[in-house]
Scaffold this motif. Structure first.
Motif, short mmCIF file in Angstrom:
data_model
loop_
_atom_site.label_atom_id
_atom_site.label_comp_id
_atom_site.label_asym_id
_atom_site.label_seq_id
_atom_site.Cartn_x
_atom_site.Cartn_y
_atom_site.Cartn_z
N ASP A 705 -2.69 -8.11 0.69
CA ASP A 705 -2.56 -7.15 1.78
C ASP A 705 -1.24 -7.37 2.52
O ASP A 705 -0.70 -8.48 2.54
N HIS A 707 -0.48 -7.57 5.74
CA HIS A 707 -0.43 -8.57 6.81
C HIS A 707 -0.60 -9.98 6.25
O HIS A 707 -0.01 -10.94 6.74
N ARG A 1248 -8.94 -6.60 4.43
CA ARG A 1248 -8.45 -7.90 4.00
C ARG A 1248 -8.94 -8.19 2.58
O ARG A 1248 -9.91 -7.62 2.11
N HIS A 1406 -2.06 -2.18 -0.76
CA HIS A 1406 -1.57 -3.18 0.18
C HIS A 1406 -0.37 -2.65 0.95
O HIS A 1406 -0.07 -3.10 2.04
N MET A 1444 -2.92 -3.96 11.21
CA MET A 1444 -2.36 -4.04 9.85
C MET A 1444 -1.08 -3.22 9.76
O MET A 1444 -0.09 -3.65 9.14
N ASP A 1447 1.70 -5.08 11.39
CA ASP A 1447 2.22 -6.14 10.53
C ASP A 1447 3.15 -5.58 9.47
O ASP A 1447 4.12 -6.22 9.07
#
Length: 1451
Positions: A705, A707, A1248, A1406, A1444, A1447
């Motif tokens: 992912d 983050h 996640r 992702h 997310m 990030d």
């Protein structure tokens, strides 16, 4: 003592001679000779003890010979005492003789025991008794009785097996063989280089040097010569034993001749008893010698297998890419299993090549003594049979080559299918690929059927050849001269000699065929072992190499010597401690650059150096079938501080909490029970834990992912990460990381286009700068925001060490020690931080909780073992297994076979009795016999009846065995293809492949042969007992006790042998599983320098298998010797009863009885051997039946519940309180999801790693079934319809792209459903058209196994093209663009938006930018719906999705 006594005798004799007493010369010479031999014996006793030899065969034979020869002297001394009148000297000699004889007997008895081991020799656990067995125990295999008794009382298990003796261990054998093979290769390599030098000397241009000169033939290394050098000396010992055995074979007919003469003359009775005892002793000696010969042959075969498997494994570790293309995993597995087995089988009877002619010559010589020139007629028949046997051998060779090619093709396809079974099920292709396997299998069965019929003809010659020889000889003998009378002596001694002839006559063509098969295997093996290897000097790893830590100077690389260069004129310099990013579009050579630095590519020109140890993270994570912790440690000793910091840095802590047994959870093959992101992070953690100098990362962050990737970059790779002082090369498509790297290398078309810092590349304002601006416009602000508050730097994991940890090094493997020493050598001086204190405090804080967690994890690990251990069945083979095979053959065919053998043996018995009566026909006064023509005609008719019955039974068995093979394979194939994914998750692929290779081979070829042998020997034994009882009825008295003894011996044996065979079968699969796993991760293994460690693991697994195989071959010798003892007792009793009945029975009956009893020894042995071999090999049917009854998925098609042909029309999907788990007993991975997705919606799924994203797609395809709730598509519950109807209407671009070896066309359209124009259209939209157009073969371009000759990104684009061809209403993209660069990703996304505009799309990604234009975004957390709304609404809500996006620089 003996030496002193001999010198006393000698002294007495000299004294008497000196005093004028009459002394015989023998009384002077004998003590002298005996004294010298005793002195030599004393020397050898002392020498053996000095060398640690605990038992001596030479001395044992010496004492036995002494005992036997002095027995005659003993009789003489007793007669002297009885006669009286002894002189003082004679009395003294008699006294010294009796004392000496008592000492010789004592020495002989002591030879049954062994000396204590030397005090300096360390005591080992589970040592084989063979090492401490006496010579006599070795001769009779008595040392093995302990295991026979153990196996009789309880079924044997792994712990009951003894360790191999040092000479049989694969490590020692492999080292010897590799040393010899390397010397052989080096010799021919030098010769070839000399040829090249000579050629170059006379040519003017470099181009001409490359052209092989006509008439000049380069030599090739001979694998045969290498094997002879390694195994020849020990095998030569077996050949000497074979000579002795062959000579003893011809003693029995001569004794039979003497016994027949004894019954017809007035010789004293003691001569008859002596002849009976001599027959018995000769048979015993021959049994001992023959079994020792077989033991040597089987041991050589076993050692040869160890050498072959070890050599193949080693070669696979260093094979070049061009050589790897020529040998698939399936073909190499066949080299290790089938071809190695052929060498083992050949070793047993290879000596027949010279022994057969030797026996034929001796037999013909003795036959000439009885039948004269008539023997030449029999010889002529033999010569006529040679062309027939040669024709059969040549045809067998051709069929063998075809069958091996088809077998390789089938196993290769099965291996690829099993590796990509999940994708095949999602595509609904499994049944179609099953048909592909079946098509190959059908061709294989055609060859097998032809070979079986050829073997039937061979069986006909096996029976008819000896009979035709005897019939022709007898006919010529009696018809050539009326005075030639066929007496009992001539008839039955000749028959005994003809029976001896039977073995070489039959075995010679069989051995020739086996040599032909082995030569095919030898050629295949030689080609593989002589294949090109990677150049170990392609990359300079020396500390004194010039340049930076990583230096590439004007280097060009290719994947194969004949291929076009992939990387051209590469110049690259990476300073120590720097972070360099490698970027470029799909197919530009990024991964190839990493491979080149690892030495995995062929370097055409230039210079490459990498200083220090290397850690490597592949683009597709390679995970072993071990625990998570063992995967991270990867052979290094456990360091709690380093381990916990590595786990934290790689974001694995939360994953451990989710796994059933934490970091002690076993990972399935290919990391099957981990998500893609988890696998990649474990792979990164493995690299971090190694504490290497140079780190090569091949785009590892694309699988995690956004983050998580950012955190890993910050904590591990980045300028503040734990590897900040290491040299790092990072292949990446992630633009957000580029501002933080020290240098960026841009690849275009296999060349370095630009090198520079992030800002430098922007200032150049080229195409790449434009690319950066397009994708990095959101990141500047984010990076600025982050720089305002610098994050706390994670403590460095690696500290400078001035000295290696000696204690730890002692426990590490040699590979680990080498890597650690190299690491220490290249470590840079760094300032120690307070991390050591942090580590200590951390350890103190975690001590209690970690201990509790570890205890719980260990307890849970026992219950949560993923890969099921293959267990051995115990007890008798179930009758149902044998009945299952017979049912597959056909009961009618089985009955026909049994009847034919019954009639054949009846004809054989009839012909023997007829011959007995013929030999006793009265003579006419002129010395002739009447009715000779009638006798001869009936004898011939009965013989032909035998041959025809065997021909009929052989053809029936051949037909039935192929039918059985077809049914058993087909049934298992269907069941395996229809098995649920949980079966493949918990079953190693090597185990499944073993069923389709070794077990099917046994069913195809070995079991039919065992059935035939069992029936043949069984009926022959029965007919032999009938004939002997008919000849001498008194023999019936001892039949029952002998049969009882026979029964107990074989029951003791069969229980042990059966279980040993099962243990051997089970321990064989891990060898192939480990090999397949090694091949998959060979680049990683080489990168870390762990080749020796993995070779050691291979040796351990091979030794474990041989620990079960070796007792099995010894048990056969143990049994054979004892059964032959029973058979020899039958010979003894038959001979004694013939002596007792002298005068009551004629010599024809005596000849009939003894000649048949001489055969019983071999028959009884073969009967139990065949019964045992059948019982042990029919385990293959048991194992195939096991996989023919695995749990099945739901039906492919459910009549009455099929969706409409146009379904799904809208593509709406509804989850109603849906929950699912991967297997029964595991936790839910998707929990109570209730969502409704409208037709045509574009839904992004994020969360996640481990949140359940991929699980939802698996549920949609019903790869995993519902635990509760349901899924509906267009209002139809998917649980009510067949899997074929469901999956064929959905499309997926999977996370792991799966390609198969074959053409590119086959990979796009395996079943030729689309036109070329449609294929090119799909390639154009998937942005592969330009690449495919550039290929010389276009759509017919050959894709290697697993698609290895395409980049991961290109493989993913092929999967996109497949989806475009299918044009389904519902499309699932499971991280489909993770392995492609951002520009290509944008093009793909545009294609999907355009081509699937009216489709419902699930996108797991992702890269959040790929789903920002989705209709809605589904955020999953721990298997539950956390958020589900439009991207804008979710960003405004500032929840999980917002964090997310932030990030990723999108918020």
């Amino acid at each position: 003592m003996l030496w002193i006594l001999t010198w006393v005798d000698l002294g007495r004799g000299i004294w008497e001679w000196y005093n004028g007493t009459a002394v015989l010369y023998v009384d002077l010479v004998t003590p002298l000779i005996v004294g010298v031999t005793m002195a030599i014996a004393a020397f050898f006793i002392y020498y053996d003890r000095l060398k640690g030899v605990r038992t001596s065969g030479l001395l044992t034979i010496y004492w036995i010979l002494f005992l036997l020869t002095w027995a005659l002297v003993f009789r003489t001394k007793v007669e002297q005492i009885q006669n009286g009148g002894l002189t003082t000297g004679e009395v003294m000699r008699i006294v010294t003789f009796f004392i000496s004889y008592a000492c010789v007997i004592a020495h002989f008895l002591m030879s049954f025991f062994v000396d204590l081991p030397p005090a300096y020799e360390p005591q080992k656990l589970n040592t084989s008794p063979q090492e401490s067995a006496s010579f006599i125990s070795h001769m009779f295999f008595e040392w093995f009785s302990k295991m026979i008794m153990l196996g009789y009382k309880n079924p044997l298990v792994d712990n009951d097996l003894w360790d191999l003796i040092p000479d049989d261990k694969s490590g020692r054998i492999s080292r010897r063989f590799n040393k010899t093979w390397s010397a052989e290769k080096a010799k021919y390599k030098n010769e070839n280089e000399e040829v090249d030098d000579d050629t170059a000397r006379f040519e003017n241009t470099d181009v001409d040097v490359l052209i092989e000169q006509p008439g000049r033939k380069k030599g090739k290394p001979s694998l045969f010569k290498a094997m002879v050098r390694v195994f020849g000396p020990y095998y030569f010992l077996g050949s000497l034993l074979k000579v002795v055995s062959d000579l003893l074979t011809f003693v029995s007919p001569q004794l039979l001749s003497a016994l027949i003469l004894f019954t017809s003359n007035n010789a004293p009775v003691w001569q008859g008893y002596m002849l009976a005892v001599l027959l018995f002793v000769t048979a015993i000696l021959q049994s001992i010698v023959l079994q020792q010969y077989f033991h040597v042959c089987f041991t050589v075969g076993m050692r040869m297998r160890s050498a072959v498997v070890g050599a193949v494994y080693r070669k696979a570790m260093v094979l070049s890419n061009s050589a790897r293309k020529e040998s698939t995993v399936g073909e190499v597995v066949n080299l290790m299993s089938v071809d190695a087995q052929r060498f083992m089988d050949l070793m047993t009877y290879l000596n027949t090549v010279w022994s057969g002619p030797f026996q034929i010559i001796l037999a013909m010589y003795f036959l000439w003594q009885y039948l004269g020139a008539a023997v030449l007629a029999g010889l002529g028949v033999m010569l006529l049979l040679i062309p027939i046997n040669a024709l059969i051998a040549r045809k067998t060779h051709q069929l063998q080559v075809r069958q091996m090619k088809l077998k390789d093709e089938r196993i290769k396809l099965m291996n690829e299918i099993l590796n990509g079974i999940k994708v095949l099920k999602m595509y609904a292709w499994e049944m179609s690929f099953k048909d592909k396997v079946k098509a190959i299998r059908d061709k294989e069965l055609d060859v097998l059927r032809t070979a079986a019929y050829l073997n039937a003809v061979g069986s006909f010659t096996w029976v008819s050849a000896p009979f035709l020889v005897s019939l022709t000889t007898f006919a010529v003998y009696v018809l050539s001269d009326s005075s030639h009378i066929l007496t009992a002596q001539k008839a039955f001694v000749s028959l005994s000699l003809f029976n001896i002839l039977r073995f070489p006559l039959v075995m010679l063509p069989a051995v020739i065929a086996a040599i032909v098969q082995a030569s095919v295997s030898m050629t295949r093996l030689s080609k593989f072992l002589a294949g090109d290897e990677l150049d170990p000097d392609a990359v300079d790893h020396s500390p004194t190499a010039h340049g930076e830590v990583v230096e590439v100077d004007n280097a060009t690389f290719t994947w194969g010597k004949k291929d076009e260069p992939i990387l051209k004129n590469i110049n690259l310099s990476v300073p120590s401690g720097s972070l360099v990013a490698v970027v470029g579009q799909v197919g530009t050579g990024k991964s190839s650059l990493i491979s080149a630095l690892l030495g995995d590519m062929d370097k055409v020109e230039g210079y490459v150096s990498v200083k220090g140890s290397i850690a490597y993270v592949a683009q597709q994570a390679w995970i072993q079938n071990l625990t998570v912790q063992d995967n991270i440690l990867f052979g290094k000793p456990f360091d709690p501080c380093l381990y916990h910091q590595t786990v934290d840095a790689c974001e694995l802590k939360e994953d451990f909490d989710m796994l059933p047994a934490g970091d002690q959870t076993e990972i399935g093959e290919r990391g099957i029970n981990l998500s893609g992101g988890q696998k990649q992070r474990v792979s990164i953690a493995r690299a971090v834990y190694q504490d290497a100098d140079v780190y090569l990362f091949d785009d590892p962050l694309s699988a995690v992912d956004a983050h998580v990737g950012k955190n890993i970059f910050d904590n591990v790779l980045g300028p503040r990460g734990c590897l900040k002082n290491k040299t790092r090369l990072l292949v990446t498509h992630g633009v957000s990381f580029l501002p933080q790297v020290d240098r960026i290398v841009v690849l275009v078309g296999g060349r370095v286009s630009e090198i520079g810092h992030y800002d430098e590349l922007l200032e150049k304002n080229g195409a790449f700068a434009e690319f950066l601006r397009n994708y990095a416009n959101h990141e500047d602000s984010e990076s600025t925001d982050e720089e305002d508050v610098p994050p706390s730097s994670p403590p460095p994991i690696f500290e400078e060490e001035l000295e290696p940890d000696v204690d730890a090094d002692e426990t590490a493997s040699s590979d680990v020690i080498a890597r650690r020493n190299r690491t220490i050598q290249f470590k840079r001086q760094r300032t120690r931080t307070s991390s050591s204190d942090h580590c200590k405090s951390g350890k103190l804080r975690r001590r209690k909780t970690d201990r509790d967690i570890d205890i719980k994890a260990q307890q849970k690990k026992k219950d949560d073992k993923l890969i099921t251990t293959e267990t051995a069945e115990t007890g008798n083979i179930k009758l149902s297994v044998a009945l299952s095979y017979m049912r597959s053959v056909g009961y009618l065919i089985c009955s026909t076979i049994a009847l034919a053998y019954c009639l054949q043996n009846a004809a054989q018995v009839g012909s023997s009795i007829w011959l007995s009566q013929w030999s006793t026909d009265p003579l006419n006064p002129d010395g002739t016999q009447n009715g000779t023509a009638t006798r001869l005609g009936v004898y011939g008719a009965l013989g032909m009846t035998q041959a025809l019955m065997v021909l009929g039974s052989s053809f029936s068995m051949s037909y039935g065995s192929v039918v059985a093979s077809t049914l058993l394979h087909s049934k298992m194939l269907v069941r395996i293809f229809r098995a649920p994914m949980s079966f493949f998750d918990t079953t190693p692929l090597g185990r499944i492949v073993n069923r389709f290779s070794k077990d099917i081979y046994l069913i195809d070829e070995v079991i039919p042969r065992c059935f035939t042998g069992l029936l043949m020997t069984g009926f022959q034994c029965l007919s032999t007992f009938v004939v002997i009882v008919y000849s001498t009825p008194i023999f019936a008295v001892v039949v029952v006790p002998l049969l009882i003894l026979y029964y107990f011996v074989q029951r003791f044996y069969i229980r042990t042998s059966r279980q040993l065979k099962r243990l051997e079968s089970i321990s064989r699969s891990p060898i192939y599983s480990h090999f397949s796993e090694t091949i998959a991760g060979v680049s990683t293994i080489r990168a870390y320098g762990l080749q020796k460690s993995f070779m050691k693991q291979n040796e351990i697994k091979l030794d474990t298998n041989q620990m079960a195989y070796y007792p099995n071959i010894v048990s056969n010798r143990w049994l054979a010797l004892r059964l032959e003892l029973v058979g020899n007792l039958i010979v003894l009793f038959a001979a004694i009863f013939a002596v007792v009945e002298k005068g009551k029975i004629n010599d024809g009956i005596v000849g009939l009885s003894i000649s048949y009893s001489l055969q019983i020894t071999m028959m009884l042995n073969w009967l139990v051997r065949q019964a045992s071999e059948l019982e042990t090999n029919i385990v293959a049917v048991e194992r195939v039946e096991e996989y023919s009854s695995v749990v099945q998925e739901a039906e492919l098609v459910i009549d009455g519940s099929r969706p409409p042909s146009h379904w799904p029309a809208e593509g709406s999907i509804k989850f109603e309180d849906y929950s699912t788990r991967y297997r029964e007993g595991l936790d839910l991975v998707v929990k109570n999801i209730t969502i409704h997705i409208n037709g045509g919606e574009k839904v992004g799924i994020v969360g996640r790693t481990g949140a359940g994203k991929s699980s939802m797609t698996l549920a949609l395809f019903r790869i995993i079934e519902s635990a509760s709730g349901r899924i509906s598509i267009d209002g139809l519950p998917i649980s009510n319809m067949g899997l074929q109807d469901l999956r064929s209407k959905l499309s997926i671009i999977p996370q792991d792209p799966v390609l198969f070896s074959g053409s590119l066309r086959m990979n796009l359209d395996p079943f030729e459903e689309y036109r070329d124009s449609e294929l090119w259209d799909a390639l154009e939209h998937s942005h592969l058209k330009d690449y495919v157009t550039s290929l010389s073969e276009k759509l017919e371009h050959e894709v290697t196994e697993g698609g290895e000759n395409l980049s991961v990104g290109q493989r993913q684009l092929v999967c996109l093209a497949r989806a475009l061809l299918r044009k389904s209403k519902i499309l699932v993209l499971d991280e489909a663009t993770a392995a492609v660069d951002l520009e290509t990703d944008d093009l793909i996304q545009a294609t999907i938006r355009e081509q699937f505009s009216d489709c419902t799309t699930f996108t797991i990604a992702h890269r959040l930018n790929t789903i920002m234009d989705s209709t809605r975004v589904l955020v999953l957390d721990a298997g539950k719906v956390a958020e589900f709304d439009t991207p804008d609404n979710l960003l405004q809500a500032k929840g999980i999705f917002f964090s997310m996006a932030k990030d990723a620089g999108l918020a």
